[in-house]
Design an enzyme around this catalytic site. Structure first.
Site, short mmCIF file in Angstrom:
data_model
loop_
_atom_site.label_atom_id
_atom_site.label_comp_id
_atom_site.label_asym_id
_atom_site.label_seq_id
_atom_site.Cartn_x
_atom_site.Cartn_y
_atom_site.Cartn_z
N GLN A 25 13.62 1.44 40.99
CA GLN A 25 12.92 2.87 40.57
C GLN A 25 12.00 2.17 39.16
OE1 GLN A 25 14.71 6.75 39.80
NE2 GLN A 25 13.12 6.97 38.29
N ASP B 192 10.41 -0.44 37.99
CA ASP B 192 9.49 -0.36 37.89
C ASP B 192 8.67 0.32 39.14
OD1 ASP B 192 8.93 -2.98 36.57
OD2 ASP B 192 10.04 -3.50 37.98
N LEU C 263 18.18 -1.44 32.10
CA LEU C 263 18.06 -3.18 32.37
C LEU C 263 16.63 -4.02 32.68
CD1 LEU C 263 21.51 -3.66 34.07
CD2 LEU C 263 20.52 -3.91 31.95
N GLY D 184 20.97 -5.10 37.40
CA GLY D 184 19.66 -3.76 38.23
C GLY D 184 19.05 -4.31 39.71
N HIS D 185 19.44 -5.98 39.34
CA HIS D 185 18.65 -6.79 40.77
C HIS D 185 20.49 -6.54 41.90
CE1 HIS D 185 16.39 -9.07 37.60
NE2 HIS D 185 15.32 -8.54 39.12
N GLY E 186 14.19 -13.32 40.07
CA GLY E 186 15.16 -14.56 39.42
C GLY E 186 15.45 -13.39 38.33
N LEU F 148 18.50 -13.16 36.97
CA LEU F 148 19.08 -11.45 38.13
C LEU F 148 20.60 -11.43 37.29
CD1 LEU F 148 20.36 -13.14 41.96
CD2 LEU F 148 17.93 -11.87 40.94
O1 PAF Z 1 9.29 -6.53 41.07
C1 PAF Z 1 9.68 -7.69 41.09
O2 PAF Z 1 10.50 -8.20 40.20
C2 PAF Z 1 8.42 -8.28 41.31
O3 PAF Z 1 6.99 -8.03 40.58
C3 PAF Z 1 8.62 -8.80 42.86
C4 PAF Z 1 8.32 -6.76 43.60
C5 PAF Z 1 9.54 -9.63 43.30
C6 PAF Z 1 6.79 -8.90 43.16
O4 PAF Z 1 7.11 -10.19 42.97
#
Ligand code: PAF
Length: 293
Positions: free
Chosen positions: A157, A159, A193, A45-46, A40, A42
């Site tokens: 990318q 993470d 972001l 990026g999401h 969440g 958001l």
């Molecule tokens: O990247 C994230 O937001 C979290 O590590 C994930 C993949 C949703 C797992 O909790």
């Protein structure tokens, strides 16, 4: 509680039986389902992950779950932002078909004790600074894969170690899901972001630009023929040296599969940096040979 639809028109499910019923109906209808796992808060990026998911499937499920297992005892689990109404509106506007928002007790009921144990690739970089973090990430992602049974799942990318470990888990445990790595989305000044950018003061936000600046400097040097990882690392250290308010945790020039350091940077080599700006940790990375975004 599960609610079939909200004011946004976007169905929200919080319970496992309702999620499974939804998934079964999609399977019967022959539709491809994509999963975008999130915690969440958001941002663009999401939402770019949602765009990517929509290109690859007829239905997009977004999970919003702040996963306690991946936070260390001194980390920000309690204060992690949870603006659910805002998230719901953003997800609906971007074309998400279903939000899965389980409570902690749904994901980890009393007595739950089984966890994914990541391998060696999890022990370095973020894993070194945040012990147990990736066991928590892989456990929740594996559970989400079993619950949603997506045909495809999209990860950012930014993470990159997380995405690498998930790719390895899918391979090692023979999971039937396609993975997509979606490029990092940046502000106009290059800062990646992140939900944690919200913790930065205006001054720290300016200082945070150094992560991107350092990666760009290394990318430029590499494009001009610099292949020696030690030289690229010194270049990055030099950039960090110009921003005393930012303390690098690591500068990793690594193989994309094992994340172990490489002496020579080739196409596909990852340069990943993590740094503290005040009490906030920021991450960024670049895959050499890819367009810098
Ligand atoms: O990247 C994230 O937001 C979290 O590590 C994930 C993949 C949703 C797992 O909790």
């Amino acid at each position: 509680m599960s609610s079939p639809a909200t004011a946004t028109g976007l169905p929200v499910i919080s319970e496992i039986p309702a999620l499974r019923a939804w998934r079964d109906a999609e399977r019967v209808a022959g539709r491809r389902v994509a999963l975008v796992p999130t915690m969440g808060a958001l941002h663009e990026g999401h939402l770019a992950l949602v765009d990517e998911a929509r290109r690859r499937a007829q239905r997009v499920v977004m999970s919003i779950f702040v996963n306690p297992l991946q936070f260390g005892p001194s980390e920000d689990f309690q204060r992690y932002p949870r603006p659910l109404d805002r998230d719901r509106a953003l997800a609906a506007a971007r074309g998400v078909d279903l939000l899965f928002t389980p409570a902690v007790e749904v994901m980890y009921p009393p007595g739950s004790e089984t966890r994914v144990v990541p391998g060696e690739t999890a022990s370095r970089w973020e894993g070194d600074v945040r012990p147990g973090h990736f066991a928590g990430v892989l456990t929740v992602v594996l559970k989400l894969f079993h619950l949603v049974e997506p045909d495809v799942a999209v990860f950012g990318q930014k993470d990159i170690q997380q995405a690498t470990l998930i790719r390895r888990m899918v391979r090692d445990l023979d999971l039937r899901v396609d993975l997509v790595l979606s490029p990092t989305v940046r502000e106009s000044d290059g800062v990646a972001l992140s939900s944690r950018n919200a913790y930065l003061t205006p001054e720290q936000r300016v200082e945070a630009r150094v992560l991107n600046r350092a990666l760009r400097a290394a990318d430029r040097a590499w494009r001009e023929g610099g292949r020696d990882a030690a030289v690229l690392r010194r270049l990055i250290e030099g950039e960090f040296g110009l921003s005393p308010g930012v303390q690098p945790d690591y500068i990793a020039i690594v193989d994309p599969d094992t994340l172990s350091p490489v002496p020579v940077a080739v196409t596909g080599t990852i340069i990943a940096v993590a740094a503290r700006v005040g009490s906030t940790r920021l991450l960024d990375n670049h895959i050499l040979g890819r367009e810098f975004r």
